[in-house]
Design an enzyme around this catalytic site. Structure first.
Site, PDB file in Angstrom:
ATOM      1  CG  HIS A 191      -1.764   1.260   1.289  1.00 17.49           C
ATOM      2  ND1 HIS A 191      -3.062   1.299   0.815  1.00 17.49           N
ATOM      3  CD2 HIS A 191      -1.487   2.519   1.708  1.00 17.49           C
ATOM      4  CE1 HIS A 191      -3.536   2.519   0.955  1.00 17.49           C
ATOM      5  NE2 HIS A 191      -2.603   3.286   1.499  1.00 17.49           N
ATOM      6  CG  HIS A 245      -5.206   2.796  -9.041  1.00 19.99           C
ATOM      7  ND1 HIS A 245      -5.350   3.482  -7.854  1.00 19.99           N
ATOM      8  CD2 HIS A 245      -6.018   3.410  -9.924  1.00 19.99           C
ATOM      9  CE1 HIS A 245      -6.215   4.474  -8.028  1.00 19.99           C
ATOM     10  NE2 HIS A 245      -6.633   4.464  -9.283  1.00 19.99           N
TER      11      HIS A 245
HETATM   12  P1  5GP Z   1      -9.183   6.348  -9.625  1.00 14.15           P
HETATM   13  O1  5GP Z   1     -10.485   7.100  -9.808  1.00 14.15           O
HETATM   14  O2  5GP Z   1      -8.751   6.363  -8.171  1.00 14.15           O
HETATM   15  O3  5GP Z   1      -8.085   6.737 -10.567  1.00 14.15           O
HETATM   16  O4  5GP Z   1      -9.503   4.837 -10.026  1.00 14.15           O
HETATM   17  C1  5GP Z   1     -10.209   3.969  -9.195  1.00 14.15           C
HETATM   18  C2  5GP Z   1     -10.852   2.960 -10.099  1.00 14.15           C
HETATM   19  O5  5GP Z   1     -11.278   1.875  -9.321  1.00 14.15           O
HETATM   20  C3  5GP Z   1     -12.105   3.495 -10.833  1.00 14.15           C
HETATM   21  O6  5GP Z   1     -11.896   3.414 -12.240  1.00 14.15           O
HETATM   22  C4  5GP Z   1     -13.216   2.577 -10.350  1.00 14.15           C
HETATM   23  O7  5GP Z   1     -14.144   2.246 -11.362  1.00 14.15           O
HETATM   24  C5  5GP Z   1     -12.460   1.361  -9.856  1.00 14.15           C
HETATM   25  N1  5GP Z   1     -13.124   0.649  -8.792  1.00 14.15           N
HETATM   26  C6  5GP Z   1     -13.720   1.188  -7.685  1.00 14.15           C
HETATM   27  N2  5GP Z   1     -14.200   0.219  -6.887  1.00 14.15           N
HETATM   28  C7  5GP Z   1     -13.899  -0.965  -7.495  1.00 14.15           C
HETATM   29  C8  5GP Z   1     -14.141  -2.344  -7.143  1.00 14.15           C
HETATM   30  O8  5GP Z   1     -14.710  -2.679  -6.102  1.00 14.15           O
HETATM   31  N3  5GP Z   1     -13.702  -3.273  -8.011  1.00 14.15           N
HETATM   32  C9  5GP Z   1     -13.056  -2.949  -9.188  1.00 14.15           C
HETATM   33  N4  5GP Z   1     -12.685  -3.951  -9.965  1.00 14.15           N
HETATM   34  N5  5GP Z   1     -12.799  -1.670  -9.536  1.00 14.15           N
HETATM   35  C10 5GP Z   1     -13.219  -0.692  -8.704  1.00 14.15           C
HETATM   36 ZN    ZN Z   2      -4.192  -0.243   0.002  1.00 17.27          ZN
END
Ligand code: 5GP
Ligand code: ZN
Length: 117
Positions: free
Chosen positions: A51, A103
């Site tokens: 993390h 990520h």
């Molecule tokens: P960020 O917005 O932080 O760049 O990306 C987070 C990503 O995680 C988003 O694209 C969202 O759709 C994805 N995401 C959120 N919750 C989950 C989950 O429970 N499972 C999966 N596979 N993706 C998730």
């Molecule tokens: Zn984490």
């Protein structure tokens, strides 16, 4: 401590198998799974098992694992036979980051506009 699992972190829970995900590839240091809300025909998230809140923090603390994340993104793009692809690290809420565990978004399988929105 930096890199330690966080009980309240969604992606740490996916790493530990406490929340299901469609896993695409796993290595000793990374897990890749399909985004739950895909923005392209291929939309895979590549995360380090450790993390760190964002990609720059990961790279500063554990550069070899940051490299693993990038290499895995390329391996998956090859496996999915993408002609071109984009790797995105949303960093900070102003850039749309919603999960504060580093990520990479791997996006491909459609035309990708430049500059991105
Ligand atoms: P960020 O917005 O932080 O760049 O990306 C987070 C990503 O995680 C988003 O694209 C969202 O759709 C994805 N995401 C959120 N919750 C989950 C989950 O429970 N499972 C999966 N596979 N993706 C998730
Ligand atoms: Zn984490």
């Amino acid at each position: 401590m930096a890199g330690e699992p966080q009980d309240d972190c969604l992606f740490c829970k996916i790493v530990r198998g406490q929340i299901p995900a469609t896993i695409v590839r796993e290595t000793e240091t990374t897990v890749a799974f399909r985004d739950i809300n895909p923005q392209a025909p291929t939309h895979v998230l590549v995360i380090p098992r450790v993390h760190h809140p964002d990609a720059a923090s990961l790279a500063a603390a554990e550069p070899a694992i940051a490299a693993d994340v990038l290499r895995e993104a390329g391996e998956i793009a090859a496996e999915e036979k993408l002609e071109g692809y984009r790797v995105v690290f949303n960093t900070g809420s102003g850039a749309g980051q919603t999960v504060f565990h580093a990520h990479a978004h791997l996006l491909g399988g459609r035309g990708l506009h430049w500059p991105p929105g």
